[in-house]
Design a protein around this motif. Sequence first.
Motif, short mmCIF file in Angstrom:
data_model
loop_
_atom_site.label_atom_id
_atom_site.label_comp_id
_atom_site.label_asym_id
_atom_site.label_seq_id
_atom_site.Cartn_x
_atom_site.Cartn_y
_atom_site.Cartn_z
N GLU A 198 14.81 -1.12 -5.32
CA GLU A 198 15.39 -1.95 -6.38
C GLU A 198 14.43 -3.01 -6.91
O GLU A 198 14.54 -3.43 -8.06
N THR A 199 13.52 -3.46 -6.05
CA THR A 199 12.63 -4.53 -6.50
C THR A 199 11.29 -4.02 -6.99
O THR A 199 10.68 -4.63 -7.86
N GLU A 200 10.84 -2.89 -6.44
CA GLU A 200 9.48 -2.44 -6.78
C GLU A 200 9.43 -1.04 -7.40
O GLU A 200 8.37 -0.61 -7.86
N GLY A 201 10.56 -0.31 -7.38
CA GLY A 201 10.52 1.04 -7.93
C GLY A 201 9.78 2.02 -7.03
O GLY A 201 9.23 3.01 -7.50
N ILE A 202 9.77 1.73 -5.74
CA ILE A 202 9.13 2.63 -4.77
C ILE A 202 10.20 3.16 -3.82
O ILE A 202 10.89 2.38 -3.16
N PHE A 203 10.34 4.49 -3.78
CA PHE A 203 11.36 5.12 -2.96
C PHE A 203 10.68 5.64 -1.69
O PHE A 203 9.95 6.62 -1.72
N THR A 204 10.94 4.97 -0.59
CA THR A 204 10.30 5.36 0.67
C THR A 204 11.29 5.99 1.62
O THR A 204 12.50 5.89 1.44
N VAL A 233 -0.31 -7.43 3.51
CA VAL A 233 -0.23 -6.05 3.03
C VAL A 233 0.78 -5.30 3.87
O VAL A 233 0.67 -5.25 5.11
N VAL A 234 1.79 -4.71 3.21
CA VAL A 234 2.77 -3.91 3.93
C VAL A 234 2.50 -2.44 3.62
O VAL A 234 2.28 -2.06 2.47
N TYR A 235 2.45 -1.62 4.67
CA TYR A 235 2.08 -0.21 4.53
C TYR A 235 3.33 0.67 4.42
O TYR A 235 4.10 0.76 5.37
N ILE A 236 3.47 1.33 3.27
CA ILE A 236 4.55 2.30 3.06
C ILE A 236 3.95 3.69 3.26
O ILE A 236 3.04 4.08 2.51
N THR A 237 4.46 4.42 4.25
CA THR A 237 3.72 5.59 4.72
C THR A 237 4.34 6.94 4.35
O THR A 237 3.74 7.98 4.64
N GLY A 238 5.51 6.95 3.72
CA GLY A 238 6.14 8.24 3.41
C GLY A 238 7.17 8.12 2.30
O GLY A 238 7.60 7.03 1.93
N ASN A 239 7.58 9.28 1.75
CA ASN A 239 8.41 9.34 0.55
C ASN A 239 9.90 9.57 0.85
O ASN A 239 10.26 10.41 1.68
N GLY A 240 10.74 8.87 0.11
CA GLY A 240 12.18 8.92 0.30
C GLY A 240 12.83 10.25 -0.05
O GLY A 240 13.93 10.55 0.44
N THR A 284 1.11 15.81 0.16
CA THR A 284 2.50 15.92 0.63
C THR A 284 3.19 14.57 0.85
O THR A 284 4.15 14.47 1.60
N LEU A 285 2.70 13.53 0.20
CA LEU A 285 3.47 12.29 0.06
C LEU A 285 3.68 11.52 1.36
O LEU A 285 4.72 10.89 1.54
N SER A 286 2.70 11.55 2.24
CA SER A 286 2.73 10.65 3.38
C SER A 286 1.30 10.39 3.83
O SER A 286 0.38 11.12 3.45
N PHE A 287 1.11 9.36 4.66
CA PHE A 287 -0.25 9.04 5.13
C PHE A 287 -0.84 10.16 5.96
O PHE A 287 -2.05 10.21 6.16
N LYS A 288 0.00 11.07 6.43
CA LYS A 288 -0.49 12.17 7.27
C LYS A 288 -1.51 13.03 6.55
O LYS A 288 -2.35 13.68 7.19
N ASP A 289 -1.46 13.04 5.21
CA ASP A 289 -2.46 13.84 4.48
C ASP A 289 -3.88 13.35 4.77
O ASP A 289 -4.83 14.12 4.69
N LYS A 336 0.87 -1.18 0.00
CA LYS A 336 0.00 0.00 0.00
C LYS A 336 0.91 1.22 0.00
O LYS A 336 1.61 1.50 0.98
N ASN A 337 0.91 1.97 -1.12
CA ASN A 337 1.95 2.97 -1.34
C ASN A 337 1.50 4.40 -1.04
O ASN A 337 1.17 5.16 -1.93
N ASP A 338 1.56 4.78 0.24
CA ASP A 338 1.26 6.16 0.60
C ASP A 338 2.46 7.09 0.44
O ASP A 338 2.37 8.28 0.77
N ALA A 339 3.56 6.58 -0.11
CA ALA A 339 4.68 7.46 -0.48
C ALA A 339 4.27 8.42 -1.59
O ALA A 339 4.96 9.40 -1.85
N VAL A 340 3.17 8.12 -2.26
CA VAL A 340 2.65 9.02 -3.30
C VAL A 340 1.27 9.57 -2.91
O VAL A 340 0.47 9.88 -3.78
#
Lengths: 437, 437
Positions: free
Chosen positions: B353-359, B386-393, B121-126, B113-117
């Motif tokens: 490297e594996t998913e193209g998601i920069f957290t 389900v793994v939760y990604i909550t912010g952007n790298g 403002t690119l985090s779950f805080k929105d 679950k990609n909340d990096a986007v």
Amino acid sequence: MTQAIATQDPIITSDSATFTKLVSKEGGTEYDLLPINICEETFAPLEVAYDYDKIRHQVSRETIAAGPNSIWRYRPFLPVATDNVIDVGTGMTPLVKSTRLARRLGLKNLYIKNDAVNMPTLSFKDRVVSVALSRAREFGFSTVSCASTGNLANSTAAIAAHAGLECCVFIPSDLEAGKVLGTLIYNPTVMAVKGNYDQVNRLCSEVANTYGWGFVNINLRPYYSEGSKTLGFEVAEQLGWKLPDHIVAPIASGSLFTKIYKGFQEFVKVGLVQDKPVRCSGAQAEGCSPVAQAFKDGRDFIAPVKPNTIAKSIAIGNPADGVYALELAHKTGGNIESATDAEIIEGIKLLAETEGIFTETAGGTTIAVLKKLVEAGKIDPDETTVVYITGNGLKTQEAVQGYISEPLTIEAKLDSFERAWERAQTLERLDWQQVLV
Amino acid sequence: MTQAIATQDPIITSDSATFTKLVSKEGGTEYDLLPINICEETFAPLEVAYDYDKIRHQVSRETIAAGPNSIWRYRPFLPVATDNVIDVGTGMTPLVKSTRLARRLGLKNLYIKNDAVNMPTLSFKDRVVSVALSRAREFGFSTVSCASTGNLANSTAAIAAHAGLECCVFIPSDLEAGKVLGTLIYNPTVMAVKGNYDQVNRLCSEVANTYGWGFVNINLRPYYSEGSKTLGFEVAEQLGWKLPDHIVAPIASGSLFTKIYKGFQEFVKVGLVQDKPVRCSGAQAEGCSPVAQAFKDGRDFIAPVKPNTIAKSIAIGNPADGVYALELAHKTGGNIESATDAEIIEGIKLLAETEGIFTETAGGTTIAVLKKLVEAGKIDPDETTVVYITGNGLKTQEAVQGYISEPLTIEAKLDSFERAWERAQTLERLDWQQVLV
């Protein structure tokens, strides 16, 4: 050496495919659906042609609305033959109805298409790369590449990583730190070329001819560039299946600008929206404004320039589709304007302060040009105007550092806060007094 | 001084509103729907209570699917009374089916679950801020504020700017540059407090009592925290109206972790999904792991710690909902694990490297813990996880600098490229040889 094409049938099409051939933009010579991008006779760019009758039978507003929450809801309009597309949620970014920026500018119907939050790498490039790499996989390319001003490298590296494709990207060596790190993190090979984008691009053309790689914006360019049409499709759908009156978008190579309009036209062609005039206005940075200069001078050709601007992502001195962008602005009654670096920074700040959207220098350019066009009476306050924000401000932090306020450093004590707050209120009043003087 | 509450009726509700009161999490004492967050009797947090019969009559899978492409499609589950919500497209981030990370870890049904986007403002805080500021506006607050480890300040400043609310945010003075600039750009007042988050938080509680501001995570916290439920709702909807078997999410205050589960339970309650067990596992950074420590020690209370980790966004030494997070992991058969700073960096790189998601570091922590749990046999390969990604790298670039490769600098000439490419291939082979040795 990596093999260029590993499949049996390099044309790769299927019975349901709606795209039929490549056509030269000058003279109309036709080509098979190969990884090629230049007409051998006229050296003009090649473009994908479609069977619009076939598309009309495949799509309706309902089928699109029931499709994936990404650019792939418009799949029949995109040049990918198989169902095996790369979908990482790219597209369907918000179309925000502006209240505070609109009021500041004196516009009544302003919308912001916010690709600063596009997936996965926060620029519109994710659209074109999703299409290009899906097509690259159909061609059997195992290594993909690009010539980039930064955003494209981010996107190519990320989506290649997701898809498990080898990746080697080329960037000018003076790019912003966020754009370089935002590529390296996906672990591709990164070539930092001593030179500007146009030099990088020329080198890549040579590499594309020698190595058998899929360069998204060279030999895959006809497929790649079609991805930008989705910025037209989405706006039409998000406006309730209506076209806007006026769009303002950045011009770098000119491809994005012209493809948004192609998207509108295609929706008309297959009966998804009613036909109406859409004025197309373009934005360039003054330090790299060959298209805006040609527009101003009333020329129908582009004189290449050497870029010198903070808006690096749109700093293309010899734009491949510049002449088509020029034509489009003329044909639709739009304008092409440029903004200085100082105006670009003000544009970034204006959008952030009024709408809470932090864009990079390209978006600052677009907002600055929007403002100029309104002030010059070239946008009617009543027009439904859509301004395209194409990238994220976190990637070009250098551009605004030194032009924004500093935090107030305090101790973790109430009285320390109270002193700072009082000072802040006084400063704010002084600011306003200066403005009012 | 700003007025706390400018409206006639500070309770702010409407006939169609589904939320009815605030209830203490210990003992159940009930309170009116005011901007308050602590039970006067037990000092326990207050939580919003709903009339689920009313919700059941208002929602169906169809009404939700036809709603806005944002968290507001779940409006009957959110504590906002009027239709005047702040919708900047927050939520509906992609749920990506993992292939390459899943294969690397040996999992068969892994989703990210990609909340990096997330927008804007690119985090779950929105999510939580969109809810809190919509409610703040109902209460008539004209100034909004927060105590933040960075992401919350970004989000509060951006959404306040969009809504035209005055904003003053509090952050620890040692935050990452991207998080500071990503707040300042919206032009709020920023107080950089010399101290850690827990000290910032204590100061803010004092300010909240003295000034009449709406602190999203203090006096508005019961409303604010409900926004995190949407991370449960969306996953259930995106899985085709099904609950997952196992989730892995970061634990900072513990609020996000528990609210995801509350979201699942509410969907069951109103009949939108079938009931089934969902194991909830939590991730903390070893340098600030009071909940993981309690879990490990078999304690039912949290011993506060002093944070020392690169994962600043989740570095809360005295987590407000820590004990509820602990309970939830136990109750559902989940685990709480921690990751070292080195493992966090590896987690960021692995996902990129594996998913193209920069957290950011929080996402690196979650991936590192996911990996540990798999290796320890605590996640079944067949479970729908389900793994939760909550912010952007892009906001925590410092964390990975020095741990990723460098670009290869070349001249804009084919032979210069060829030499560099050969070198790169050799290096890669050497890398592999080292791995194989």
